[in-house]
Design an enzyme around this catalytic site. Structure first.
Site, PDB file in Angstrom:
ATOM      1  N   HIS A  78      -6.421  -4.829  -0.998  1.00  0.00           N
ATOM      2  CA  HIS A  78      -7.610  -5.537  -1.603  1.00  0.00           C
ATOM      3  C   HIS A  78      -8.917  -6.473  -0.944  1.00  0.00           C
ATOM      4  O   HIS A  78      -9.022  -6.785  -0.511  1.00  0.00           O
ATOM      5  CB  HIS A  78      -7.737  -5.132  -3.158  1.00  0.00           C
ATOM      6  CG  HIS A  78      -6.939  -4.246  -3.916  1.00  0.00           C
ATOM      7  ND1 HIS A  78      -7.169  -3.667  -4.989  1.00  0.00           N
ATOM      8  CD2 HIS A  78      -7.016  -2.418  -3.419  1.00  0.00           C
ATOM      9  CE1 HIS A  78      -6.338  -2.140  -5.683  1.00  0.00           C
ATOM     10  NE2 HIS A  78      -7.234  -2.207  -4.298  1.00  0.00           N
ATOM     11  N   HIS A 235     -12.949   3.793  -3.041  1.00  0.00           N
ATOM     12  CA  HIS A 235     -11.823   3.036  -2.928  1.00  0.00           C
ATOM     13  C   HIS A 235     -10.643   2.998  -2.033  1.00  0.00           C
ATOM     14  O   HIS A 235     -10.396   2.331  -1.043  1.00  0.00           O
ATOM     15  CB  HIS A 235     -10.840   3.118  -4.576  1.00  0.00           C
ATOM     16  CG  HIS A 235      -9.965   1.652  -4.286  1.00  0.00           C
ATOM     17  ND1 HIS A 235     -10.488   0.654  -4.108  1.00  0.00           N
ATOM     18  CD2 HIS A 235      -9.184   2.204  -4.100  1.00  0.00           C
ATOM     19  CE1 HIS A 235      -9.327   0.410  -4.510  1.00  0.00           C
ATOM     20  NE2 HIS A 235      -7.947   0.906  -4.327  1.00  0.00           N
ATOM     21  N   ASP A 239      -9.485   0.163   0.884  1.00  0.00           N
ATOM     22  CA  ASP A 239      -7.546   0.727   1.113  1.00  0.00           C
ATOM     23  C   ASP A 239      -7.679   0.463   2.761  1.00  0.00           C
ATOM     24  O   ASP A 239      -6.630  -0.198   3.332  1.00  0.00           O
ATOM     25  CB  ASP A 239      -6.633   1.682   0.621  1.00  0.00           C
ATOM     26  CG  ASP A 239      -7.075   1.451  -0.982  1.00  0.00           C
ATOM     27  OD1 ASP A 239      -7.188   0.187  -1.476  1.00  0.00           O
ATOM     28  OD2 ASP A 239      -6.588   1.978  -1.463  1.00  0.00           O
ATOM     29  N   HIS A 262      -1.384   4.294   2.225  1.00  0.00           N
ATOM     30  CA  HIS A 262      -1.187   3.919   2.975  1.00  0.00           C
ATOM     31  C   HIS A 262       0.236   3.818   4.175  1.00  0.00           C
ATOM     32  O   HIS A 262       0.545   3.650   5.001  1.00  0.00           O
ATOM     33  CB  HIS A 262      -0.572   2.587   1.997  1.00  0.00           C
ATOM     34  CG  HIS A 262      -1.946   2.341   0.805  1.00  0.00           C
ATOM     35  ND1 HIS A 262      -2.607   1.537   1.368  1.00  0.00           N
ATOM     36  CD2 HIS A 262      -1.497   2.794  -0.329  1.00  0.00           C
ATOM     37  CE1 HIS A 262      -3.337   0.879   0.060  1.00  0.00           C
ATOM     38  NE2 HIS A 262      -2.884   1.593  -0.422  1.00  0.00           N
TER      39      HIS A 262
END
Length: 302
Positions: A78, A235, A239, A262
């Site tokens: 973030h 969001h 990321d 991720h």
């Protein structure tokens, strides 16, 4: 010629850690040209530092953690997503603990802090990772690829069985304006059953409706609801942008992601490094169109 950038002066962000629930303080400080982005743990003897790079990524389960032999910094994405959007190349980020302040679960607190002190150009050219040929990575039903493009563009798709989320896609050219308008305020999200499981393991002690969208079945628990109907995929775009900072160099390319978290982002960055014939390291002049044609042979869309 596009020049490297840092911030004008230091600025501080305070909050709590999402897992420990403990107060934590983050300090952004200017760094010289050609430094890159470093986290510094001021709570440890000697204030050890760690560069933001895919080589230092230790964990990618629900967040990105970088670490060295004796220490780590958790949930960096973030914070560093704002650096990418603001084109900040060089920065020292001091922390008084292992976690970054969670803020409201988005990148807003970091974006506002950086913009408040101002961003300055430095005396060295900005170097780009310029994609010249498509690069692909797949793992089961998760897919990621990057193709030549005259800027940084992200197309992100998520697909959840929960009908409140469902299948969502965002397609965005990334710059300071689009990030601030369409991405920076998108909050992280989770499911009530998962939050309860984490707390039973001593994690997510700092998690609350103030810093996370929580779904209980198909219902959004947060009283204020969603900021956008597709806040979830926004969001995920945030990321992904943060994870791209681990490339150590701003990317010029169109990144397309499907159900990629991720872990896939870390593998995509490493795949780029392992594909030296598919990119060039370049310094760009003012006429991006001419540069794109010279290095890639691709025509910039009008």
């Amino acid at each position: 010629m596009f020049l490297q950038k840092t911030i004008r002066k230091k600025t501080v962000v305070q909050g709590i850690g999402i897992h420990s629930g403990d107060p934590c303080t983050l300090t952004f400080r200017p760094a010289p040209a050609d430094t890159g982005v470093y986290f510094i743990r001021t709570d440890l003897p000697g204030s050890p530092s760690l560069k933001v790079t895919a080589r230092n990524v230790q964990a990618t389960s629900h967040q990105t953690t970088i670490g060295g032999p004796a220490f780590s910094v958790a949930t960096i994405e973030h914070c560093v997503s704002a650096l990418s959007a603001l084109r900040i190349d060089n920065l020292f980020i001091e922390l008084d603990g292992p976690e970054i302040p969670i803020g409201d679960g988005s990148a807003r607190v970091f974006l506002e802090a950086l913009l408040a002190v101002g961003i300055v150009e430095q005396d060295q050219p900005r170097k780009y990772c310029y994609i010249t040929e498509p690069i692909y990575f797949s793992e089961g039903e998760k897919h990621a690829y990057v193709v030549p493009y005259h800027g940084l563009r992200l197309t992100v798709t998520i697909d959840f069985p929960n009908p409140t989320i469902g299948k969502q896609t965002i397609d965005l050219d990334i710059n300071e304006q689009s990030f601030g308008r369409d991405v920076a305020n998108a909050r992280t999200f989770g499911f009530m059953k998962d939050v309860e499981a984490l707390k039973s393991r001593g994690l997510a002690k700092g998690g609350s409706l103030d810093n996370c969208i929580v779904l209980d079945g198909e219902n959004v628990v947060n009283p204020e609801g969603l900021r956008w109907a597709d806040e979830f995929v926004r969001h995920k775009c945030l990321d992904a942008l943060g994870d791209l900072v681990t490339l150590e160099m701003p990317l010029m390319g169109h990144v397309v992601l499907y159900k990629a978290g991720h872990d896939v982002m870390n593998k995509l960055v490493r795949k780029i490094w392992d594909s030296p014939t598919s990119y060039r390291h370049v310094e760009l002049g003012a006429d991006i169109s001419d540069e794109v044609r010279r290095y890639t042979g691709w025509t910039v869309p009008v």
